[in-house]
Design an enzyme around this catalytic site. Structure first.
Site, PDB file in Angstrom:
ATOM      1  N   HIS A 184      -8.161   5.167  -8.834  1.00 53.00           N
ATOM      2  CA  HIS A 184      -7.722   6.105  -9.284  1.00 53.00           C
ATOM      3  C   HIS A 184      -7.918   6.220 -10.771  1.00 53.00           C
ATOM      4  CE1 HIS A 184      -5.276   8.576  -6.593  1.00 53.00           C
ATOM      5  NE2 HIS A 184      -4.796   7.597  -6.107  1.00 53.00           N
TER       6      HIS A 184
ATOM      7  N   CYS B 292      -2.734   9.078   0.578  1.00 54.54           N
ATOM      8  CA  CYS B 292      -2.614   8.963  -0.567  1.00 54.54           C
ATOM      9  C   CYS B 292      -1.536  10.082  -1.152  1.00 54.54           C
ATOM     10  CB  CYS B 292      -3.791   9.500  -1.380  1.00 54.54           C
ATOM     11  SG  CYS B 292      -3.607   9.436  -3.347  1.00 54.54           S
ATOM     12  N   LEU B 293      -0.650   9.652  -2.225  1.00 55.88           N
ATOM     13  CA  LEU B 293       0.593  10.532  -2.345  1.00 55.88           C
ATOM     14  C   LEU B 293       0.100  11.898  -3.122  1.00 55.88           C
ATOM     15  CD1 LEU B 293       3.291   8.169  -4.041  1.00 55.88           C
ATOM     16  CD2 LEU B 293       3.126   9.364  -1.565  1.00 55.88           C
TER      17      LEU B 293
ATOM     18  N   GLN C   7      -1.663   9.895 -11.438  1.00 53.37           N
ATOM     19  CA  GLN C   7      -1.002  10.834 -10.374  1.00 53.37           C
ATOM     20  C   GLN C   7       0.508  11.131 -10.982  1.00 53.37           C
ATOM     21  OE1 GLN C   7      -1.450   7.242  -7.439  1.00 53.37           O
ATOM     22  NE2 GLN C   7      -1.215   9.134  -6.228  1.00 53.37           N
TER      23      GLN C   7
ATOM     24  N   GLY D 202       1.734   2.500  -3.455  1.00 47.43           N
ATOM     25  CA  GLY D 202       1.166   2.365  -4.744  1.00 47.43           C
ATOM     26  C   GLY D 202       1.164   3.510  -5.529  1.00 47.43           C
TER      27      GLY D 202
ATOM     28  N   HIS E 136      -7.357   0.811  -3.955  1.00 48.59           N
ATOM     29  CA  HIS E 136      -6.910   2.495  -3.973  1.00 48.59           C
ATOM     30  C   HIS E 136      -6.644   2.807  -5.285  1.00 48.59           C
ATOM     31  CE1 HIS E 136      -5.451   5.989  -1.880  1.00 48.59           C
ATOM     32  NE2 HIS E 136      -4.753   6.122  -3.157  1.00 48.59           N
ATOM     33  N   GLU E 137      -5.734   2.009  -5.773  1.00 50.99           N
ATOM     34  CA  GLU E 137      -5.025   2.233  -7.149  1.00 50.99           C
ATOM     35  C   GLU E 137      -6.039   2.191  -8.284  1.00 50.99           C
ATOM     36  OE1 GLU E 137      -2.760   3.879  -6.603  1.00 50.99           O
ATOM     37  OE2 GLU E 137      -1.817   3.447  -4.685  1.00 50.99           O
TER      38      GLU E 137
HETATM   39 ZN    ZN Z   1      -3.751   7.308  -4.227  1.00 51.61          ZN
END
Ligand code: ZN
Length: 155
Positions: free
Chosen positions: A134, A88-89, A51, A46, A130-131
């Site tokens: 963000h 998380c990326l 991000q 995701g 999670h997304e």
């Molecule tokens: Zn993340």
């Protein structure tokens, strides 16, 4: 399509609240495609627009069942709870347990501006929560119950 520059922890943009998308145009569709390409490049499941440095309420997810593009996603129903490991990326080399609802329903617009509802449990539920966090400047480490220290590799 193009791979966009990922933003990492410490970048103030990750802590800002994203704005609603009011017009779904080619710019938004290009953003969605670029976000998917970026997510696949970094092997994530995701990615949220902040991000890649864009403060718009746009999310892409692929848990291995094909890409999902969500514009203005909003949790409209949740039930139960479960705790699982997240990463998380934007926060490389860290992971930890987070408590999430067991099931969520999310209302969103697709890339043609049609209103849709997606229901998620398990990995999809985790990715949706999670997304969407963000988009409000919330990171999983804010909700982390326990950090998972990676096991050292055996020699
Ligand atoms: Zn993340």
């Amino acid at each position: 399509m193009a791979i966009r520059q990922l933003r990492y922890i410490g970048d103030p943009i990750l802590r800002k609240k994203s704005k609603e998308v009011t017009e779904i145009n080619d710019r938004i569709r290009t953003l969605l495609d670029d976000m998917l390409e970026t997510m696949y490049e970094y092997e994530g499941v995701g990615l949220a627009a902040p991000q890649v440095g864009i403060l718009r309420r746009v999310v892409v997810i692929d848990i291995g069942e094909g890409p999902i593009k969500l514009i203005n996603p909003e949790i409209i129903y949740e039930e139960g709870e479960f705790t699982d490991v997240e990463g998380c990326l934007s926060i490389p080399n860290r992971a930890g347990t987070v408590k999430r609802p067991e099931k969520v329903k999310v209302k969103y617009l697709d890339e043609n501006g049609e209103e849709k509802i997606i229901e998620g449990t398990g990995l999809l539920d985790k990715a949706l929560c999670h997304e969407i966090d963000h988009l409000d400047g919330i990171l999983f480490i804010d909700k982390m119950i326990e950090e998972i220290v990676p096991e050292e590799e055996e020699e």
